[in-house]
Design an enzyme around this catalytic site. Sequence first.
Site, PDB file in Angstrom:
ATOM      1  N   CYS A  49       0.876  -1.179   0.000  1.00 27.93           N
ATOM      2  CA  CYS A  49       0.000   0.000   0.000  1.00 27.93           C
ATOM      3  C   CYS A  49       0.911   1.227   0.000  1.00 27.93           C
ATOM      4  O   CYS A  49       2.116   1.121   0.109  1.00 27.93           O
ATOM      5  CB  CYS A  49      -0.855   0.041   1.260  1.00 27.93           C
TER       6      CYS A  49
ATOM      7  N   ARG B 126       1.561   1.661  -5.918  1.00 26.48           N
ATOM      8  CA  ARG B 126       1.726   0.747  -4.775  1.00 26.48           C
ATOM      9  C   ARG B 126       0.394   0.114  -4.375  1.00 26.48           C
ATOM     10  O   ARG B 126       0.344  -0.749  -3.508  1.00 26.48           O
ATOM     11  CB  ARG B 126       2.311   1.475  -3.558  1.00 26.48           C
TER      12      ARG B 126
ATOM     13  N   TRP C   3      -3.819  -1.582  -1.176  1.00 27.25           N
ATOM     14  CA  TRP C   3      -3.782  -2.809  -1.981  1.00 27.25           C
ATOM     15  C   TRP C   3      -4.223  -3.898  -1.018  1.00 27.25           C
ATOM     16  O   TRP C   3      -3.436  -4.361  -0.197  1.00 27.25           O
ATOM     17  CB  TRP C   3      -2.374  -3.059  -2.504  1.00 27.25           C
TER      18      TRP C   3
ATOM     19  N   ASN D 280       0.689  -0.455   6.043  1.00 29.26           N
ATOM     20  CA  ASN D 280       1.120  -1.215   4.872  1.00 29.26           C
ATOM     21  C   ASN D 280       1.829  -2.452   5.406  1.00 29.26           C
ATOM     22  O   ASN D 280       2.785  -2.346   6.164  1.00 29.26           O
ATOM     23  CB  ASN D 280       2.083  -0.385   4.014  1.00 29.26           C
ATOM     24  N   GLY D 281       1.326  -3.620   5.054  1.00 29.01           N
ATOM     25  CA  GLY D 281       1.971  -4.867   5.486  1.00 29.01           C
ATOM     26  C   GLY D 281       0.917  -5.881   5.886  1.00 29.01           C
ATOM     27  O   GLY D 281      -0.254  -5.753   5.540  1.00 29.01           O
TER      28      GLY D 281
ATOM     29  N   GLU E 182       9.157 -21.664 -18.179  1.00 32.19           N
ATOM     30  CA  GLU E 182       8.984 -20.268 -17.728  1.00 32.19           C
ATOM     31  C   GLU E 182      10.131 -19.401 -18.232  1.00 32.19           C
ATOM     32  O   GLU E 182       9.925 -18.265 -18.665  1.00 32.19           O
ATOM     33  CB  GLU E 182       8.868 -20.224 -16.211  1.00 32.19           C
TER      34      GLU E 182
ATOM     35  N   LYS F 226       9.500 -16.091 -20.538  1.00 34.84           N
ATOM     36  CA  LYS F 226      10.003 -14.754 -20.172  1.00 34.84           C
ATOM     37  C   LYS F 226      10.768 -14.144 -21.338  1.00 34.84           C
ATOM     38  O   LYS F 226      10.588 -12.982 -21.700  1.00 34.84           O
ATOM     39  CB  LYS F 226      10.928 -14.869 -18.944  1.00 34.84           C
TER      40      LYS F 226
ATOM     41  N   GLU G 160       8.343 -13.265 -24.267  1.00 33.83           N
ATOM     42  CA  GLU G 160       7.400 -12.186 -23.919  1.00 33.83           C
ATOM     43  C   GLU G 160       8.009 -10.802 -24.099  1.00 33.83           C
ATOM     44  O   GLU G 160       7.361  -9.881 -24.571  1.00 33.83           O
ATOM     45  CB  GLU G 160       7.017 -12.308 -22.428  1.00 33.83           C
TER      46      GLU G 160
ATOM     47  N   HIS H 147      14.486 -36.222 -29.466  1.00 31.84           N
ATOM     48  CA  HIS H 147      13.298 -36.615 -30.259  1.00 31.84           C
ATOM     49  C   HIS H 147      12.867 -35.495 -31.177  1.00 31.84           C
ATOM     50  O   HIS H 147      11.679 -35.336 -31.448  1.00 31.84           O
ATOM     51  CB  HIS H 147      12.167 -37.016 -29.295  1.00 31.84           C
TER      52      HIS H 147
ATOM     53  N   LYS I 106      -1.486  -7.124 -19.518  1.00 32.94           N
ATOM     54  CA  LYS I 106      -1.207  -7.624 -18.163  1.00 32.94           C
ATOM     55  C   LYS I 106      -2.234  -8.687 -17.774  1.00 32.94           C
ATOM     56  O   LYS I 106      -1.917  -9.652 -17.118  1.00 32.94           O
ATOM     57  CB  LYS I 106      -1.245  -6.457 -17.164  1.00 32.94           C
TER      58      LYS I 106
HETATM   59  C1  BG6 Z   1      -0.799 -12.788 -19.455  1.00 39.31           C
HETATM   60  C2  BG6 Z   1       0.294 -12.106 -18.664  1.00 39.31           C
HETATM   61  O1  BG6 Z   1      -1.524 -11.833 -20.113  1.00 39.31           O
HETATM   62  O2  BG6 Z   1      -1.636 -13.534 -18.600  1.00 39.31           O
HETATM   63  C3  BG6 Z   1       1.121 -13.176 -18.016  1.00 39.31           C
HETATM   64  O3  BG6 Z   1       1.095 -11.320 -19.519  1.00 39.31           O
HETATM   65  C4  BG6 Z   1       0.233 -14.035 -17.124  1.00 39.31           C
HETATM   66  O4  BG6 Z   1       2.167 -12.587 -17.261  1.00 39.31           O
HETATM   67  C5  BG6 Z   1      -0.980 -14.574 -17.884  1.00 39.31           C
HETATM   68  O5  BG6 Z   1       0.977 -15.119 -16.634  1.00 39.31           O
HETATM   69  C6  BG6 Z   1      -1.999 -15.140 -16.898  1.00 39.31           C
HETATM   70  O6  BG6 Z   1      -2.444 -14.063 -16.099  1.00 39.31           O
HETATM   71  P1  BG6 Z   1      -3.094 -14.352 -14.674  1.00 39.31           P
HETATM   72  O7  BG6 Z   1      -3.484 -12.995 -14.155  1.00 39.31           O
HETATM   73  O8  BG6 Z   1      -4.285 -15.249 -14.880  1.00 39.31           O
HETATM   74  O9  BG6 Z   1      -2.053 -15.010 -13.830  1.00 39.31           O
END
Ligand code: BG6
Length: 602
Positions: A2, A27, A74, A100-101, A477, A481, A484, A500, A597
Amino acid sequence: MCGIIGYIGDGRASRIIVKGLKRLEYRGYDSAGIVTEEDGKLYIKKGAGRIDELSKELGFPEMPGKRGIGHTRWATHGIPNDINAHPQTDCTGKIALVHNGIIENYRELREELLKRGHRFDSDTDTEVIAHLIEDELKSGGSFEEAMRRALLRLKGSFALGIIYTEEPDKLYFVRNESPLVLGIGEGENFAASDVPAFLEYTNRVVFLDDREYAIIGKDFWVVKNLDSGETVEKPVQKIGWSLEMAEKAGYPHFMLKEIYEQPRAIRDALHGNAGIIRSVAEEVARYEKIFIVAMGTSYHAGLVAKYLFQRLAKKVPIVEDASEFRYEFEDLVDENTLVIAITQSGETADTLAAMKLAKRKGAKVLAIVNVVGSMATRIADLTLYTHAGPEIGVAATKTYTTQLTVLTMLAIELARVLGTAGEEYLERLEMELNTVPELVERVLKHDGSLRELAEYLREKRDFFYIGRGISVPTALEGALKLKEISYIHAEGLSAGELKHGPLALLEDGVPVVAIAPGGKTFDKVVSNIEESKARGAYIISIGNRDDLGKVSDVFVKMPEMDELLTPIVYAVPLQLLAYHLAVLRGNDPDKPRNLAKSVTVE
Ligand code: BG6
């Protein structure tokens, strides 16, 4: 996470606080509130919603008084609504505070205070602190002494701003595992979670350390140690950041800041779930048929959970991409099914659809979510929060490692409930899990060498990430990364799969990232590395055994740890490598092209 801002001086506190809260919105932004004081009377305005709307709706700038404290929330405990917004007050209304915490022991404190006749308005952990101080005040002594006695009973993380009507010329600020910094002005002083909140007024700052509190007035300030009450000498420092840099705490991008926030975020995930993980594990233990549904990085967290559940609880969940599950698994879900949905945003359309299908078919739904009050938490029967704070970067980092933290806690507790693993081993694993924040701190020190590696690899067009066992999802993963944010094509796969097909793609200089913690398949991964090297691959290995260095072009040395914890800690160098390659290739890692996002559309 927060945002807190406090002001005391000759200005109109509310106007300065509103501007400060705007600077702290990154935040947290699900609700906000302000308390000011004039002539011994507290004025409180607060509600759910964004700062701008609330400011207009509630009239923040019109609030009287030359001292006050503001908070942008938050949510961690208690959904975002007007009552749960901060500040929270005691029964007398003379004490108001923002937090905050996460207070780990708030439930027992609340019970104790209820028995003493205190009345609670909110569902927050924060409100307990106001009543605890009120209770201590009744036992006599100064407000400062009562506050100190109360705070010594808290377990968990807390940055606090506290105002008390009987002391019109002071504000109190406390720091323990959540950031707080003082802003030292001329005839006015500030305190905030982060420098951007007051940087336009002063760049002279005093950083508080954990278990310290500050008492500030318009022309004085003092810092003391919470445990001893002794005054602590603190230097006044000058901040050279621009405002924009300060919002990223000096980092060039939110993604890098969030990578570096992971020790704190993982600590909050541990704190935030310690009190409830047992009851959730008992619920999970009741189900034989378990599906895990998620998308993207969250899906990789689900794959890690599969290995954890298999190894510790001897249960084999079916992990499915939510967009597939919702169409293909309709006939396999019934009232004897548990569906675990992993979604940091809690708004991913495919994951929500999978959850609704599960509910329609009578299944029990557990959600693992970062955003309190998000749609997923309203569909689920049970929710575990990751407590990572807002993640601004589109590519998931701290929300991934906190998902893994919560899933590891759950798998350990599940094994305990089912008796499928020795108590001595589980305790050792749990102890080691609690050191993961420190292990991540150590691994972050590879940042510089990973940037240099990225310089060397910046023109590469194809990467392969390989691993075995619980390191397969880590490889997936790592590849995601890279794709992306750097737009370089990458493939994650089990090392055994190489021969394979993918081995045909290896040529001179093609980078192969091998995730190779010591473990029962370590020697197998080494032979896959040698296979790749024989085809000219450039080997980047991540592991803890020194003999890896002999077969690799680059060896990222990791600390010793149980293999089951490696998905959390080994994600960090992969995040950093992807981040530096993205920046070197001129991309904005916070806003990668074509991505969002949270994908709230199908
Ligand atoms: C994508 C994000 O749009 O959605 C990823 O860019 C994320 O980072 C994926 O892993 C799933 O999103 P969420 O909110 O369901 O975990």
